[in-house]
Design a protein around this motif. Sequence first.
Motif, PDB file in Angstrom:
ATOM      1  N   LYS B  42       0.834  -1.202   0.000  1.00  0.00           N
ATOM      2  CA  LYS B  42       0.000   0.000   0.000  1.00  0.00           C
ATOM      3  C   LYS B  42       0.871   1.256   0.000  1.00  0.00           C
ATOM      4  O   LYS B  42       0.633   2.180  -0.777  1.00  0.00           O
ATOM      5  N   ARG B  48      -3.286   0.807  -3.451  1.00  0.00           N
ATOM      6  CA  ARG B  48      -4.273   1.243  -2.463  1.00  0.00           C
ATOM      7  C   ARG B  48      -5.631   0.593  -2.679  1.00  0.00           C
ATOM      8  O   ARG B  48      -6.510   0.702  -1.844  1.00  0.00           O
ATOM      9  N   TYR B  49      -5.815  -0.036  -3.839  1.00  0.00           N
ATOM     10  CA  TYR B  49      -7.118  -0.617  -4.143  1.00  0.00           C
ATOM     11  C   TYR B  49      -7.164  -2.056  -3.653  1.00  0.00           C
ATOM     12  O   TYR B  49      -6.415  -2.913  -4.125  1.00  0.00           O
ATOM     13  N   VAL B  97      -4.656  -2.467   7.696  1.00  0.00           N
ATOM     14  CA  VAL B  97      -4.086  -1.838   6.499  1.00  0.00           C
ATOM     15  C   VAL B  97      -5.188  -1.419   5.530  1.00  0.00           C
ATOM     16  O   VAL B  97      -5.230  -0.292   5.061  1.00  0.00           O
TER      17      VAL B  97
END
Lengths: 386, 150
Positions: B42, B48-49, B97
């Motif tokens: 990340k 980030r997806y 996360v």
Amino acid sequence: MDPEARKVVEIGYGGNERLIMNMGPQHPSAHGVFRALLVLEGETVVAVDAVIGYLHRCHEKLGETLTYVQYPSIASKTDYVAAMTSELAYVSAVEKVGKFEVPKRAQYLRVLVAELQRVASHCLWLGTWCLDMGGALGGGATVFLYCMREREAILDLFEALTGARLLYGFHQIGGTRYDLPAGWAEKARRTVDVIEQRIGEYEAMLEDNAFFLIRTQGVGVVSRELAEDVGLSGPLIRGSGVEYDVRRAEPYSSYGDFDFKVPVETAGDCYARYRVRMQEFRESIKIVRQALDGLPEGAISSRPGVKSVGQVRVPKGEGYARVEGARGEVGCYVISDGGPKPYRMKWRGASFSNLAILPHIIPGHKVADVVAIMGSVDPVFGEVDR
Amino acid sequence: MNPADAVSGIREKFGVEPVVDGATVTVALPVDQWREAGAWAKSTLGCRYFNWLSAVDWKAEGLEVVCRVENLESGLVLFLRTRLGAGATRCPSLVPVYRGADWMERECYDMFGVVFDDHPDLRRILLPQDWEGYPLRKDYAIDTPHAPYR
């Protein structure tokens, strides 16, 4: 749900007591069987627990039990409102693992039905969502009935093509099962012409309505960061300013040949999601016309019709294929051990990931907004529960 | 971040050899590096997806947890997988996360019995809370009776 929120339940009349309200599982705005446990302070929701699974049929176990020939027609029962794309996700995954060719004509037919399906699915979404917000829209059921009328026209097309109105069994591994009947293309063109013109009427009806704007603008805002973190897809993530569309990110089935825009809005609220879908109507209609114009001649399947259920065998391997369904990324992860059935099959349902946003965005809104937010997510519970 | 950079970064950071197929980078990691790998993907790779997380039952070899995260700007796809070992069911949770891991890990627990450490709310999600067994395990027969029927 936050365990702290669940604990604080006091019944009293002091004005700041908390109350747990059960919304569903048989609530008309849920568009299926969905139960939301809302913790309320007055009219304001402070926490939500989403209870799902009422339609769970364990599709993944079914997929491991049924052969590659049997399962595609079952795959359509995951997202039964957009059955064309859920079937397509499964057969694409198998084709990827087994390296089956798909003839160009079949690829175009797949695009054609997928885009018609998107229009039909968005019609149902728009109608039911406006019905949820009923009273504010001058007569409640007006938009709903109009949208059902448009959707019927597309279901008639599908009926002429496959013999079924909802669950089609149109795709098969290596191509499609049916070719266009005589006169179908002309009928399809007329249908999308009518729908395109009526989309403009709905926009005028809704966007000139002050109540509609109040109930959707600034309601249920999803930030770009939250949208990516939770794994939203489809009109939801595009309403939050992320230009993510599987048709662009990883073009499948000849989508690279077509000229279309990916609508993106940045506000992230219910209205932005509405605008994305309204623009998608027009883009889908554009693609339908291009597919009809450019439809190549040739075979519709690279494989002969099957004579026994164990006839398709896939070599050892694994793969993940995804398609852009009406609600977002519909994916299928298949592991093959060389037999006639997958060793493991995983569904990535767009509605499941999209619905997971609710506990993050509902707290802080009024009970009436819950209905507007839930409708703007457009969940199909067959796909949430699988 | 292109796949080649991701591969050299992973090799350096985790000492494992990734497999590249187009834009997809597949990494098999030991289970104790699972969360570290998620956080690193990340922050460093920009993945980030959070797309999905699930598991595979390899019978005698035990369970394997798989997870797909993406960088939507560059198109990089990171496919993480970890073997929990024969008979083992514990795996670190990715919820600290990625918030999207919440429901995915609950589903994985529901279907495979993988216990995610530090998950804030690990309950069954699709099946009733009092259901016995984990249906997607290979030793769970599809006709297992469950009376009384509901």
